[in-house]
Design a protein around this motif. Structure first.
Motif, short mmCIF file in Angstrom:
data_model
loop_
_atom_site.label_atom_id
_atom_site.label_comp_id
_atom_site.label_asym_id
_atom_site.label_seq_id
_atom_site.Cartn_x
_atom_site.Cartn_y
_atom_site.Cartn_z
N ASN A 98 -4.99 20.32 -3.30
CA ASN A 98 -4.24 19.24 -2.67
C ASN A 98 -4.75 17.93 -3.27
OD1 ASN A 98 -2.81 20.95 -0.93
ND2 ASN A 98 -4.50 20.96 0.55
N VAL A 99 -3.82 17.06 -3.64
CA VAL A 99 -4.18 15.81 -4.30
C VAL A 99 -3.67 14.65 -3.46
CG1 VAL A 99 -4.03 14.44 -6.41
CG2 VAL A 99 -3.97 16.95 -6.54
N THR A 100 -4.59 13.77 -3.06
CA THR A 100 -4.22 12.59 -2.29
C THR A 100 -4.39 11.35 -3.16
OG1 THR A 100 -4.92 13.62 -0.22
CG2 THR A 100 -4.68 11.23 -0.22
N THR A 101 -3.36 10.53 -3.22
CA THR A 101 -3.40 9.32 -4.05
C THR A 101 -3.12 8.10 -3.18
OG1 THR A 101 -2.60 10.53 -5.98
CG2 THR A 101 -2.40 8.13 -6.03
N PHE A 102 -4.01 7.12 -3.30
CA PHE A 102 -3.81 5.84 -2.60
C PHE A 102 -3.65 4.74 -3.64
CE2 PHE A 102 -5.49 1.85 -0.83
CZ PHE A 102 -4.60 1.68 0.23
N PRO A 149 0.85 -1.20 0.00
CA PRO A 149 0.00 0.00 0.00
C PRO A 149 0.88 1.25 0.00
CG PRO A 149 0.08 -0.95 2.19
CD PRO A 149 0.89 -1.86 1.31
N THR A 150 0.50 2.23 -0.79
CA THR A 150 1.24 3.49 -0.89
C THR A 150 0.25 4.64 -0.85
OG1 THR A 150 2.99 2.48 -2.23
CG2 THR A 150 2.82 4.87 -2.29
N ILE A 151 0.56 5.63 -0.05
CA ILE A 151 -0.29 6.82 0.01
C ILE A 151 0.59 8.05 -0.14
CG2 ILE A 151 -0.22 6.94 2.55
CD1 ILE A 151 -3.13 8.01 2.37
N SER A 152 0.14 8.99 -0.96
CA SER A 152 0.90 10.21 -1.18
C SER A 152 -0.02 11.42 -1.10
CB SER A 152 1.62 10.18 -2.54
OG SER A 152 0.69 10.24 -3.60
N SER A 153 0.55 12.53 -0.68
CA SER A 153 -0.18 13.78 -0.61
C SER A 153 0.63 14.84 -1.34
CB SER A 153 -0.40 14.19 0.85
OG SER A 153 -1.09 15.44 0.93
N MET A 154 -0.02 15.54 -2.27
CA MET A 154 0.66 16.54 -3.09
C MET A 154 -0.07 17.87 -3.01
SD MET A 154 1.58 16.45 -7.18
CE MET A 154 -0.15 16.27 -7.67
N ALA A 155 0.69 18.92 -2.75
CA ALA A 155 0.17 20.29 -2.83
C ALA A 155 0.58 20.85 -4.17
CB ALA A 155 0.72 21.14 -1.69
N THR A 198 5.35 16.92 -2.86
CA THR A 198 4.76 15.60 -2.63
C THR A 198 5.45 14.88 -1.48
OG1 THR A 198 4.28 15.43 -5.00
CG2 THR A 198 4.14 13.41 -3.71
N LEU A 199 4.65 14.23 -0.65
CA LEU A 199 5.16 13.35 0.41
C LEU A 199 4.47 12.00 0.25
CD1 LEU A 199 6.98 13.19 2.93
CD2 LEU A 199 4.96 13.80 4.29
#
Length: 377
Positions: A50-54, A30-36, A368-369
């Protein structure tokens, strides 16, 4: 689309039932990222979100000394906080097989495939599509200083609402890597890609695109040449420079009308078959420690659009050909926490696009984190 979803659902169930009944290694990541992102559509409107990707990658693998097989599910859900209508998800079932050859298993045959579906919402449901793709590559050591690789891939994409943009793509490539010295590597590659659209546009008067010939003649053909030089400076530091040029032999690319919105980096609006030109990239990779890697990358891309004009804000044609110059810079830092079983990645992207079409002159900054937690059993 409903048929593809049903097939995927059955395939995912069979994947886990089949995998558990055989001697296989179970893998899940599982990978989760948060991008502004201060310009999620990459255009002059500068819409922030803000973009959140799972992402979930899960399946089974079987391997021994000479071959490796994997069968897995891959799903991605992308949520746009301030641009909710662009929220979407993609699901696919994938398989890959690698067979090693040679006295030291140095040569490799690699084949794989994917069956997937993209699901969108609100006005963007017109982008819903199914995808079937596959590839076969073969790599072999011709000598201690020369590695050759060649392959073929195809991709078939069917849009539910945009049938004129449904297509099948075929691509072949040949690749040679030379060890010029013990620390210097040169790579030369050539790619030839073709794209066959499923339909002939209404009102088309081209007799070459009608009847049986429409399935035999590609709509677009593109030839790409690439040279890459890599230099290892120390065991922990390396530099590479890549020069690429793509040339459109046939120029019948289709561009989606602005009535459907402007997402300049989406394939429907900015298909790589739709432009030609040089692309220069430089990358520095540094291992700061056994668990920390830093990568710096930047480049310049010239994009001469084959059959797309440039417009002003009032919709008037200002040039017969749209021409863009895109510069970008990326900083990426990855840290593996091996004792804790996860990895953490941070990235900064800076993009500037200059165009004779004022709508596509823009800047884009994104931070991105990402955290990834791989597990095997």
């Amino acid at each position: 689309m409903k048929t593809i979803k049903s097939i995927l659902a059955v395939a995912i169930i069979m994947l886990f039932v089949f995998g558990q009944s055989l001697s296989a290694q179970f893998n899940i990541r599982p990978t989760i990222s948060s991008m502004a992102d201060d310009n999620v559509n990459n255009n002059a409107f500068q819409i922030k979100s803000n973009v959140t990707t799972f992402n979930l990658n899960s399946g089974y693998s079987w391997d021994n000394e000479s071959n490796f097989t994997s069968l897995y599910y891959d799903g991605t859900f992308t949520y746009f906080e301030s641009f909710l209508q662009r929220t979407n998800h993609f699901h696919s079932i994938n398989t890959e097989y690698t067979q090693l050859y040679g006295s030291e298993n140095q040569n490799a045959l690699n084949v794989g495939g994917l069956l997937g579906t993209s699901i969108n919402r609100d006005d963007y449901v017109i982008f819903n599509h199914s995808q079937l793709s596959g590839f076969i590559n073969y790599k072999y050591f011709a000598a201690d200083w020369l590695i050759n690789k060649f392959g073929y891939s195809f991709r078939s994409v069917g849009f539910v609402s945009l049938n004129d943009f449904s297509f099948t793509e075929h691509s072949i490539f040949a690749h040679a890597a030379f060890a010029a010295t013990s620390t210097t590597t040169a790579i030369v590659q050539a790619d030839l890609g073709t794209k066959f659209y499923s339909t002939t546009p209404s009102g088309s008067s081209s007799s070459m695109r009608k009847g049986v010939m429409s399935s035999l003649l590609p709509s677009v053909t593109q030839l790409t040449g690439m040279i890459k030089l890599g230099q290892r400076i120390t065991d922990e530091l390396g530099v590479s420079i890549t020069e690429r040029y793509q040339w459109n032999i046939q120029k019948q690319t289709r561009y989606l009308s602005s009535d459907y919105g402007f997402i300049s980096d989406d394939e429907l609006f900015d298909d790589h078959y739709g432009y030609e030109g040089f692309h220069t990239n430089a990358t520095i990779t540094s291992l700061l420690s056994e668990t920390i890697m830093l990568k710096l990358s930047g480049g310049l891309q010239n994009k001469l659009y084959s059959s797309l004009s440039a417009y002003d804000w009032d919709g008037n044609v200002v040039a017969d050909q749209r021409i863009d110059a895109r510069t970008y810079f990326n900083i990426g830092l990855r840290k593996n926490f091996e004792d804790l079983g996860f990895s953490l990645k941070g990235a900064v992207d800076v993009i500037q696009n200059s165009s004779n079409d004022s709508f596509y002159s823009y800047k884009n900054n994104a931070f991105t984190l990402e955290i990834s937690v791989p597990f095997s059993n």
